[in-house]
Scaffold this motif. Structure first.
Motif, short mmCIF file in Angstrom:
data_model
loop_
_atom_site.label_atom_id
_atom_site.label_comp_id
_atom_site.label_asym_id
_atom_site.label_seq_id
_atom_site.Cartn_x
_atom_site.Cartn_y
_atom_site.Cartn_z
N THR A 294 0.81 -1.28 0.16
CA THR A 294 0.15 0.07 -0.03
C THR A 294 0.80 1.44 0.03
OG1 THR A 294 -1.84 -1.08 0.85
CG2 THR A 294 -1.66 1.24 1.59
N GLN A 340 4.23 2.55 6.88
CA GLN A 340 3.56 2.46 8.00
C GLN A 340 4.31 2.30 9.23
OE1 GLN A 340 1.51 1.66 11.36
NE2 GLN A 340 1.85 -0.02 10.17
N GLY A 342 7.44 1.43 9.76
CA GLY A 342 8.95 1.86 10.06
C GLY A 342 9.56 0.38 10.05
N THR A 344 9.53 -2.43 8.13
CA THR A 344 9.47 -3.37 6.90
C THR A 344 10.89 -3.59 6.53
OG1 THR A 344 7.51 -2.52 6.07
CG2 THR A 344 8.58 -3.67 4.55
N GLN A 398 -0.46 8.79 4.88
CA GLN A 398 0.76 9.03 3.90
C GLN A 398 0.55 9.93 2.67
OE1 GLN A 398 1.31 4.73 2.81
NE2 GLN A 398 2.21 4.23 4.46
N GLU A 470 -6.53 -8.80 -0.52
CA GLU A 470 -6.16 -8.84 0.71
C GLU A 470 -7.19 -9.45 1.83
OE1 GLU A 470 -4.55 -4.94 1.57
OE2 GLU A 470 -3.10 -6.12 2.94
C1 F6R Z 1 -1.61 -3.53 2.41
C2 F6R Z 1 -0.70 -3.45 3.45
C3 F6R Z 1 0.74 -3.72 3.08
C4 F6R Z 1 1.71 -2.62 3.54
C5 F6R Z 1 3.33 -3.37 3.35
C6 F6R Z 1 4.46 -2.13 3.69
O1 F6R Z 1 -2.86 -3.22 3.18
O2 F6R Z 1 -0.68 -3.15 4.67
O3 F6R Z 1 1.00 -3.83 1.72
O4 F6R Z 1 1.55 -1.54 2.90
O5 F6R Z 1 3.48 -4.31 3.89
O6 F6R Z 1 4.21 -1.89 4.98
P1 F6R Z 1 4.96 -0.61 5.74
O7 F6R Z 1 3.93 0.48 5.06
O8 F6R Z 1 4.79 -0.83 7.14
O9 F6R Z 1 6.18 -0.67 5.15
#
Ligand code: F6R
Length: 590
Positions: A294, A340, A342, A344, A398, A470
């Protein structure tokens, strides 16, 4: 990707630990387990969601003031009871929960097997308690044995470890997987993330890589890998425990969609801080966005905005593909990381690569997360905790940050003014939830869905399709409206649902023609357009009227309809949208 909790309390720990680990279920829900120490290690675990395992084996029903727990998102070994954490050594004197991946576990396991250790699971984690056992049997005390073990591990880990020989103690360690300490009057906590401890305390210490922690009821020592003590800051969390509760909604996802008007307002209040960051920027001749899922879709909208508003060459790179693009980075490139969590792993790895040559900016929701500590500049999205696995309110936050960033870089006051009106408009959108619920009824058995948009609204088509996949398990694909005729039109047949994004603006006429092409091939069209559009009135298929908003701002509103559409189809199909299969919210493996 797995959540861990540990605590040493002035009372029986299991009930508190299970409440805490429930708050981390967004990180994994394949299996769950708990271990406490009394005069022995007490262990309970099973596969399935916490609620179901708890109903079956009563996880809270074990004594001991010290305990650890785990929710699993399987990487090595299928989700069975045997593979669920905690894992123990041969004599069940040591018990470990782990988030991360031990990359050299095969090699370590072979050595330990040769030395006579007996393994009960297929996990990478199980080498850890056996290594600690080995070093303790060689005469090392608990802490030193953990230190020796950690020095043998390659990969990522957040660990919480208990020993039968030292009942009032948890040893933790962190490398590349998140771990925080919570400090309370009634004891101390270790956890993967803040929501796990919000009910117990708001005092938090964020741990860094290569740190070891020794936690007792009234003391916390944080050390480097050589066991030298370190001074750390205590942060006060401003999120309230209620923010991580459902608050009367059936699901976190629905609650989080309903929070979007407030999130827009809260995120807009970051405008001055964003302006300050912009005023310190160098002159960039290239901008790269790096993100996953996302957050990648939010980045794509950033690309359209920067190219049109600032005319700076911009590209968006999937974090997992970033290393193939690193050679062209230089000090005139700004690299923007959108995330989101921080945490990943792919995004964090890309940030470390980018930092070597370019200036970096991270747009992050979770305060204190790893990425916030690595980037040159950080913008916080102010969405509050998002528990539903599918990103909703954080996506919107975002986008608001990206729009604010571009508006300040372009000194576009008109855009800033328009952003100020969005929260009210989004409230208007949420009033037609019933209409979306009604529409969703038709799609319980749909097999495929298409989403079509042009320009700024093409990424919304991608994001709408991702939300559908999803949480409904229906195949959904987003396409640039003009691209359909180059192949995918072959898939359009009678009654196939197609969502068309048709806001007013310069792209309207072309998109309208593309939608006509689809309608004339029998598709079942859902159009998101504007109230005053007389042309779509003539189309017989159903319409969702958005407030009148130009195509440049439409991504900030139209996505709300698509989130709700996916949500209600998910409910009809009997799926729990907060915990879709195979997914976890914080993806800490590469
Ligand atoms: C979809 C979703 C995932 C995150 C992705 C990145 O609904 O939540 O696709 O967007 O795993 O995660 P962040 O934004 O935490 O890096």
């Amino acid at each position: 990707m797995c959540g861990i909790v540990g605590c040493v309390l002035d009372k029986k720990a299991a009930p508190t630990i299970i409440e805490s680990i429930k708050k981390l279920e967004y990180r994994g829900y394949d299996s769950v387990g708990i271990a406490t120490v009394t005069d022995k290690i007490n262990l309970k675990k099973g596969s399935g969601k916490i609620k179901d395992v708890n109903n079956e084996i009563h996880l809270t029903d074990i004594d001991g003031n010290t305990g650890i727990a785990h929710v699993r998102w399987a990487t090595h070994g299928i989700p069975t009871k045997e593979n669920a954490h905690p894992h123990c050594d041969c004599d069940e004197k040591i018990s470990v929960v782990h988030n991360g991946i031990i990359e050299n576990y095969q090699e370590l396991k072979e050595q330990l097997l040769e030395e006579g250790h007996i393994f009960k699971s297929d996990t990478d984690t199980e080498v850890i308690p056996h290594l600690i056992e080995k070093y303790m049997k060689e005469g090392q005390e608990f802490l030193v044995a953990v230190q020796s073990t950690i020095k043998r591990l390659k990969g990522s880990y957040a660990l919480a470890i208990i020993s039968k020989d030292e009942p009032g103690k948890i040893i933790g360690a962190r490398n590349e997987s998140p771990l925080i300490v919570g400090l309370a009057d009634h004891g101390n906590f270790l956890a993967s993330d803040v929501p796990a401890i919000l009910k117990e305390t708001n005092k938090v210490i964020y741990l860094d890589n290569e740190e070891i922690i020794v936690l007792t009821q009234d003391n916390v020592d944080i050390m480097d890998l050589e066991l030298n003590k370190k001074e750390k800051n205590i942060d006060i969390i401003t999120w309230s425990p209620e923010m991580a509760e459902k608050g009367g909604y059936d699901h976190f996802m629905l609650k989080e969609i309903h929070e979007e008007p407030q999130v827009i307002k809260d995120t807009l209040s970051e405008s001055n801080k964003i302006n300050e960051i912009v005023s310190n920027f160098k002159n960039f001749n290239r901008i790269c966005f790096v993100a996953c899922g996302t957050s990648y879709h939010a980045s794509l909208i950033g690309e359209y905005l920067i190219e049109t508003e600032l005319a700076i060459p911009t590209e968006v790179i999937l974090a997992s593909e970033f290393e193939f693009f690193k050679k062209t980075l230089d000090d005139h490139t700004l690299v923007i990381f959108i995330t989101q969590s921080g945490e990943t792993a792919d995004t964090l790895k890309a940030l470390k690569i980018a930092k070597e040559k370019s200036e970096t900016l991270a747009i992050v929701n979770v305060v204190g997360s790893s990425i916030t500590r690595e980037a040159d500049h950080v913008i916080f999205t102010r969405a509050g905790p998002e528990i539903g696995v599918a990103a909703t309110k954080t996506y919107l936050s975002q986008l608001i940050c990206i729009y604010l960033l571009v508006a300040h870089m372009a000194e576009n006051n008109e855009l800033l003014e328009k952003l100020g009106k969005l929260s009210e408009l989004s409230e208007e959108l949420l009033t037609r939830e019933e209409q979306i619920k009604e529409i969703s009824k038709k799609y319980k058995y749909a097999r495929d869905f298409f989403y079509i948009g042009r320009g700024f609204n093409y990424p919304t088509a991608l994001e709408g399709a991702l939300k559908l996949k999803e949480i409904t398990y229906i195949h959904g694909e987003g396409y640039a409206a003009g691209e359909l005729k180059h192949g995918p039109l072959a898939l359009i047949e009678d009654n196939i649902p197609v969502v068309g994004l048709l806001p007013p603006g310069p792209s309207y006429a072309k998109t309208f023609s593309n939608l006509q092409e689809i309608i004339s091939r029998g598709a079942d069209m859902i159009i998101l357009g504007s109230k005053d559009d007389k042309q779509i009135d003539m189309i017989e298929d159903k319409l969702l009227f958005n407030p009148v908003i130009d195509e440049i701002l439409a991504p900030l509103l139209y996505i709300i309809d698509l989130q709700l559409l996916a949500y209600y189809i998910s409910i009809l199909k009997g799926i729990d949208p907060d915990k879709p299969k195979n997914l976890a919210k914080s993806v800490t493996v590469q």
